[in-house]
Design a protein around this motif. Sequence first.
Motif, PDB file in Angstrom:
ATOM      1  N   ALA A 292       1.263 -17.945   0.258  1.00 52.83           N
ATOM      2  CA  ALA A 292       1.767 -17.244   1.437  1.00 52.83           C
ATOM      3  C   ALA A 292       1.657 -15.729   1.275  1.00 52.83           C
ATOM      4  CB  ALA A 292       3.223 -17.647   1.695  1.00 52.83           C
ATOM      5  N   LEU A 293       1.857 -15.232   0.059  1.00 51.27           N
ATOM      6  CA  LEU A 293       1.729 -13.798  -0.185  1.00 51.27           C
ATOM      7  C   LEU A 293       0.284 -13.331  -0.100  1.00 51.27           C
ATOM      8  CD1 LEU A 293       4.285 -13.437  -3.121  1.00 51.27           C
ATOM      9  CD2 LEU A 293       4.465 -12.344  -0.882  1.00 51.27           C
ATOM     10  N   ALA A 294      -0.660 -14.242  -0.320  1.00 52.47           N
ATOM     11  CA  ALA A 294      -2.097 -13.981  -0.144  1.00 52.47           C
ATOM     12  C   ALA A 294      -2.571 -12.725  -0.872  1.00 52.47           C
ATOM     13  CB  ALA A 294      -2.430 -13.888   1.355  1.00 52.47           C
ATOM     14  N   PRO A 295      -2.474 -12.694  -2.212  1.00 52.61           N
ATOM     15  CA  PRO A 295      -2.876 -11.491  -2.944  1.00 52.61           C
ATOM     16  C   PRO A 295      -4.342 -11.136  -2.736  1.00 52.61           C
ATOM     17  CG  PRO A 295      -2.508 -13.350  -4.436  1.00 52.61           C
ATOM     18  CD  PRO A 295      -2.007 -13.766  -3.106  1.00 52.61           C
ATOM     19  N   ARG A 296      -4.580  -9.840  -2.562  1.00 48.95           N
ATOM     20  CA  ARG A 296      -5.930  -9.302  -2.422  1.00 48.95           C
ATOM     21  C   ARG A 296      -6.107  -8.207  -3.457  1.00 48.95           C
ATOM     22  NH1 ARG A 296      -5.006  -8.526   4.070  1.00 48.95           N
ATOM     23  NH2 ARG A 296      -4.633 -10.736   4.539  1.00 48.95           N
ATOM     24  N   ARG A 297      -7.310  -8.063  -3.930  1.00 48.54           N
ATOM     25  CA  ARG A 297      -7.577  -7.195  -5.074  1.00 48.54           C
ATOM     26  C   ARG A 297      -7.004  -5.785  -4.875  1.00 48.54           C
ATOM     27  NH1 ARG A 297     -11.108  -3.740  -7.724  1.00 48.54           N
ATOM     28  NH2 ARG A 297     -11.544  -4.372  -9.866  1.00 48.54           N
TER      29      ARG A 297
ATOM     30  N   ARG B  45      -5.617   5.316 -12.028  1.00 52.26           N
ATOM     31  CA  ARG B  45      -4.606   6.169 -11.451  1.00 52.26           C
ATOM     32  C   ARG B  45      -3.308   5.990 -12.209  1.00 52.26           C
ATOM     33  NH1 ARG B  45      -2.927   5.415  -5.261  1.00 52.26           N
ATOM     34  NH2 ARG B  45      -1.289   4.127  -6.135  1.00 52.26           N
ATOM     35  N   ALA B  46      -2.637   7.100 -12.490  1.00 49.78           N
ATOM     36  CA  ALA B  46      -1.337   7.010 -13.147  1.00 49.78           C
ATOM     37  C   ALA B  46      -0.405   6.169 -12.283  1.00 49.78           C
ATOM     38  CB  ALA B  46      -0.761   8.410 -13.354  1.00 49.78           C
ATOM     39  N   GLN B  47       0.416   5.369 -12.960  1.00 46.21           N
ATOM     40  CA  GLN B  47       1.268   4.435 -12.234  1.00 46.21           C
ATOM     41  C   GLN B  47       2.477   5.154 -11.656  1.00 46.21           C
ATOM     42  OE1 GLN B  47       1.879   0.517 -13.991  1.00 46.21           O
ATOM     43  NE2 GLN B  47       0.637   1.154 -15.699  1.00 46.21           N
ATOM     44  N   GLU B  48       2.649   5.110 -10.357  1.00 47.11           N
ATOM     45  CA  GLU B  48       3.850   5.566  -9.668  1.00 47.11           C
ATOM     46  C   GLU B  48       4.215   4.434  -8.736  1.00 47.11           C
ATOM     47  OE1 GLU B  48       2.914   9.269  -7.851  1.00 47.11           O
ATOM     48  OE2 GLU B  48       2.870  10.360  -9.735  1.00 47.11           O
ATOM     49  N   PRO B  49       4.922   3.436  -9.237  1.00 48.87           N
ATOM     50  CA  PRO B  49       4.941   2.123  -8.602  1.00 48.87           C
ATOM     51  C   PRO B  49       5.530   2.068  -7.204  1.00 48.87           C
ATOM     52  CG  PRO B  49       6.627   2.266 -10.284  1.00 48.87           C
ATOM     53  CD  PRO B  49       5.773   3.487 -10.433  1.00 48.87           C
ATOM     54  N   MET B  50       6.498   2.935  -6.893  1.00 49.18           N
ATOM     55  CA  MET B  50       7.150   2.815  -5.595  1.00 49.18           C
ATOM     56  C   MET B  50       6.898   4.037  -4.720  1.00 49.18           C
ATOM     57  SD  MET B  50      10.660   0.812  -6.683  1.00 49.18           S
ATOM     58  CE  MET B  50      10.915   0.127  -5.043  1.00 49.18           C
ATOM     59  N   ARG B  51       5.818   4.738  -5.029  1.00 48.36           N
ATOM     60  CA  ARG B  51       5.478   5.914  -4.235  1.00 48.36           C
ATOM     61  C   ARG B  51       4.956   5.517  -2.860  1.00 48.36           C
ATOM     62  NH1 ARG B  51       0.441   9.449  -6.010  1.00 48.36           N
ATOM     63  NH2 ARG B  51      -0.561   7.558  -5.240  1.00 48.36           N
ATOM     64  N   ASP B  52       4.104   4.502  -2.828  1.00 48.02           N
ATOM     65  CA  ASP B  52       3.473   4.081  -1.586  1.00 48.02           C
ATOM     66  C   ASP B  52       4.118   2.811  -1.057  1.00 48.02           C
ATOM     67  OD1 ASP B  52       1.621   6.180  -1.861  1.00 48.02           O
ATOM     68  OD2 ASP B  52       0.355   4.950  -3.159  1.00 48.02           O
ATOM     69  N   ALA B  53       3.949   2.572   0.234  1.00 49.64           N
ATOM     70  CA  ALA B  53       4.458   1.339   0.838  1.00 49.64           C
ATOM     71  C   ALA B  53       3.738   0.145   0.215  1.00 49.64           C
ATOM     72  CB  ALA B  53       4.228   1.364   2.348  1.00 49.64           C
ATOM     73  N   PRO B  54       4.466  -0.947  -0.093  1.00 49.38           N
ATOM     74  CA  PRO B  54       3.834  -2.112  -0.713  1.00 49.38           C
ATOM     75  C   PRO B  54       2.984  -2.890   0.274  1.00 49.38           C
ATOM     76  CG  PRO B  54       6.111  -2.591  -0.204  1.00 49.38           C
ATOM     77  CD  PRO B  54       5.912  -1.137   0.121  1.00 49.38           C
ATOM     78  N   ASP B  55       2.013  -3.621  -0.260  1.00 51.53           N
ATOM     79  CA  ASP B  55       1.174  -4.496   0.559  1.00 51.53           C
ATOM     80  C   ASP B  55       1.855  -5.835   0.821  1.00 51.53           C
ATOM     81  OD1 ASP B  55      -1.431  -2.841   0.507  1.00 51.53           O
ATOM     82  OD2 ASP B  55      -0.890  -3.005  -1.599  1.00 51.53           O
ATOM     83  N   ALA B  56       2.778  -6.217  -0.063  1.00 52.68           N
ATOM     84  CA  ALA B  56       3.491  -7.483   0.091  1.00 52.68           C
ATOM     85  C   ALA B  56       4.854  -7.360  -0.570  1.00 52.68           C
ATOM     86  CB  ALA B  56       2.702  -8.633  -0.523  1.00 52.68           C
ATOM     87  N   ILE B  57       5.835  -8.058  -0.004  1.00 53.48           N
ATOM     88  CA  ILE B  57       7.184  -8.106  -0.571  1.00 53.48           C
ATOM     89  C   ILE B  57       7.610  -9.572  -0.633  1.00 53.48           C
ATOM     90  CG2 ILE B  57       9.621  -7.537  -0.214  1.00 53.48           C
ATOM     91  CD1 ILE B  57       8.781  -4.939   1.083  1.00 53.48           C
ATOM     92  N   PHE B  58       8.182  -9.956  -1.784  1.00 56.48           N
ATOM     93  CA  PHE B  58       8.758 -11.291  -1.933  1.00 56.48           C
ATOM     94  C   PHE B  58      10.232 -11.154  -2.259  1.00 56.48           C
ATOM     95  CE2 PHE B  58       9.906 -14.755  -4.981  1.00 56.48           C
ATOM     96  CZ  PHE B  58      10.057 -15.747  -4.010  1.00 56.48           C
ATOM     97  N   ILE B  59      11.060 -11.879  -1.529  1.00 59.45           N
ATOM     98  CA  ILE B  59      12.491 -11.932  -1.816  1.00 59.45           C
ATOM     99  C   ILE B  59      12.813 -13.371  -2.199  1.00 59.45           C
ATOM    100  CG2 ILE B  59      14.826 -11.545  -0.953  1.00 59.45           C
ATOM    101  CD1 ILE B  59      13.687  -9.592   1.073  1.00 59.45           C
TER     102      ILE B  59
END
Length: 452
Positions: free
Chosen positions: A249-254, A353-367
Motif C-alpha cells: 500500500a505504501l508503494a515504495p519508489r526509488r 546528499r547529507a542526511q537531513e531527514p525531516m527537512r523535506d515533506a515525506p513521500d509516504a507516511i505510515f502510522i
Amino acid sequence: MTAPRRRWLAVVGIGEDGADGLSPVARSLVSGAEIVFGGERHLALAGTLVRGETRVWTSPFERGVAEVVAAREKRVCVLASGDPFHYGVGAVLARHVDPAEMLVLPVPSAFSLAAARLGWGLAGCILVSLHGRALDLIRPHLQPGARVLALTSDGDGPAALARLLRDIGFGASRITVLEALGGPRARVRATSAAGFDLGAIDPLNIVALEVAASSGARVIARAAGLADELFEHDGQITKREIRAVTLAALAPRRGEMLWDIGAGAGSVAIEWMLADPAMRAVAIEAREDRAARIARNAAALGVPGLWVVCGSALDVLEARPLAPSPACGGGGSHEHGASGSPLSGSPPQAGERAQEPMRDAPDAIFIGGGCTDAMLEAAIAALRAGGRLVVNAVTLETEALLIARQQRLGGTLTRIAIERAEPLGGMTTWRPALPVTQWGWVKPEPESEPKP
C-alpha cells in the motif's frame, strides 16, 4: 546565439600507475592547470606533471569543493581515483559546477580492475562501497552464490568484513583481497571468511566475495514480509503478513522518504529501505528502549542509515528535528544511528546528499501504533502533495476514526484478517490474529490556478 561555456575545470582520474597511465590529453590538462586539487596520494602519483599550485583536500571536504568553485576564473584540475563518477568526487563537483564547464577523463575504476583480474563479468557483480561507511551495508547483498565487489576504508577493512561474515553464517564464503591494483605494488590473495588470516593488507584495497551460506545463515529475503524472528521486538511489531500488505500500500519508489510513526520494532521502515539502496526513512518512536531496539534492527538487517527519532509523535511532527537534541521524552526528541548511540546513520559519501531527514515533506507516511485525530491532521499536513498515507488500526476507536476520514477524504479501506494453524491439545486448529483495518490515501495535488 549563446556562446559555449568555458571548460575551466578538468577532472582527471588517475590510477596506481600514476602519470604513465594517463592519456596525452589528461597529461596536458594536469600540466596546464594553474591549480591542481587532490589527495596527497593523487598529487604524488601525478609527480612531475604538476606545474601549478597544489592544494590537498581539506576537512571538511565541502570546504575543498568551495575552494574549487572559487577558482573558476583559473584553469583548475582535480585529481581523483579511477572513475571520478563511481563513488568519487565527480558527482559532488557536478552539484556545484555545470557539467558544460567540466572536462572529465576517467580511467578504470577499482571495480573494473578487480573484475578484469578475476575474470568476472562486471554486470553480474554487486558493487558496494564500504569506504567510511558501516559494514552492515553488506548484509542485504549476502545472497547465496552472489559475487560482490566491495571497497573498504583501510587495511583493517577486509578482516572486519571476514569477521562479520563468519558471525552471521557466511564463513564458507571465499574472500579475495586485491591490493593497490594497477600499480607496481599490486597483490591478490584469497582465503575463506572463516579462515581469514592474511596479515598486513595495503590500505588501498578492494574485496571480492563469492558468497556461500550455511544452513543457519542470516539471509535477508528480497521480498517484503521478512520473518518476524529476524527482528528484535517486544511484541510491538507489524507482523509479516500485515507488513507485506502495508508495504504494498505504501508503494515504495526509488529514492523516496518514509516517515514511520509509532515504529515499534521499525520493521516497516527497515523493509522500506531494503526495497532499494536509495530509499530513506525516519522511524519515530516514543519509548527510548524501543528506539534503541529499532537502531539495532536496522544495523542487523543492513540499513544502518535509518534515522530513529525518539519522542512523542505529535511533538516530533511539530518540531521537525534536523539534528539531535539532548533528551528524550517530555516534549523533546533525539535521534539514534544504527549503533544505538545518539546521532544517526553513516557519513555521506562523495556524490551523496547529507542526511537531513525531516527537512523535506515525506513521500509516504505510515502510522502503525495508536492514532488520534490530531496525529492524523499533523501527518496529512506534513505529507507532500501526491504522497501516500497508510494507517493500520486494531482498536474500534481507531477504526472509527479511519472510517470517518475515508468518508470525508476518500481513499481505500481494507480489512485484513490472518489465521495461523496452531496446536490445540493433541490436534491443530486455526488461531485468528487481531484483524487490522487499513486506510490508504493519496494526498491530492493542489488545483492549478485558472489561466487568465
